[in-house]
Design a protein around this motif. Structure first.
Motif, PDB file in Angstrom:
ATOM      1  N   PHE A 102      38.546  44.586  40.455  1.00  0.00           N
ATOM      2  CA  PHE A 102      39.026  43.288  40.941  1.00  0.00           C
ATOM      3  C   PHE A 102      40.531  43.346  41.181  1.00  0.00           C
ATOM      4  N   PHE A 103      41.241  44.046  40.320  1.00  0.00           N
ATOM      5  CA  PHE A 103      42.683  44.197  40.490  1.00  0.00           C
ATOM      6  C   PHE A 103      42.996  44.998  41.761  1.00  0.00           C
ATOM      7  N   LYS A 137      40.817  42.804  44.958  1.00  0.00           N
ATOM      8  CA  LYS A 137      41.069  41.355  45.028  1.00  0.00           C
ATOM      9  C   LYS A 137      39.883  40.589  45.630  1.00  0.00           C
ATOM     10  N   HIS A 138      38.703  41.157  45.476  1.00  0.00           N
ATOM     11  CA  HIS A 138      37.481  40.531  45.985  1.00  0.00           C
ATOM     12  C   HIS A 138      36.439  40.571  44.876  1.00  0.00           C
ATOM     13  N   ARG A 139      35.989  39.387  44.447  1.00  0.00           N
ATOM     14  CA  ARG A 139      35.131  39.293  43.274  1.00  0.00           C
ATOM     15  C   ARG A 139      33.796  39.996  43.467  1.00  0.00           C
TER      16      ARG A 139
END
Length: 131
Positions: A29-30, A33-35
């Motif tokens: 996720f870091f 940046k897309h869950r």
């Protein structure tokens, strides 16, 4: 030292899936940046840890080696996925079939893992505090 590690290896494999899933999700996720991409990546990479943990927990519970049954089940499931893919698309892509298999394995084995861990905790509490 070596004997302690070998003795504690099953416990490490039992605890590892949850830690690995959460850690890999946070890292992906870091990075992305897309869950949903992070969820899919963590599911695909940690499914094998859940399979190992469930195998160890079931072998402890029923006192029989079941890895062969699990492998046969995975092969049959992959065959069914590929047949369905062939019927629907008339083109079989093994990589897509393996992705679907790993997602199914994650769901199935994660639920089984949670049930077996809950059972083990309940049994531990019952044995230590009920008597």
């Amino acid at each position: 030292m070596k004997e302690e590690i070998i003795h504690n290896l099953p416990f490490i494999f039992i605890i590892m899936p949850l830690i690995a899933t959460l850690t890999l999700y946070q890292i992906s996720f870091f990075i992305f940046k897309h869950r949903w991409k992070a969820i899919h990546l963590s599911v695909q990479w940690t499914a094998v840890f859940y399979i190992i943990a469930v195998t160890i927990l079931l072998e402890k519970l029923i006192e029989q080696n079941i890895i062969g049954y699990i492998l046969i089940g995975l092969i049959v499931t992959l065959a069914v996925i590929l047949i369905i893919q062939w019927k629907n698309n008339t083109e079989v892509i093994l990589l897509n079939g393996l992705r679907v298999l790993w997602r199914i394995c994650f769901l199935l084995f994660a639920v089984t893992y949670m049930v077996l861990i809950s059972y083990e905790l309940f049994q531990l509490i019952y044995i230590n505090y009920a008597n």
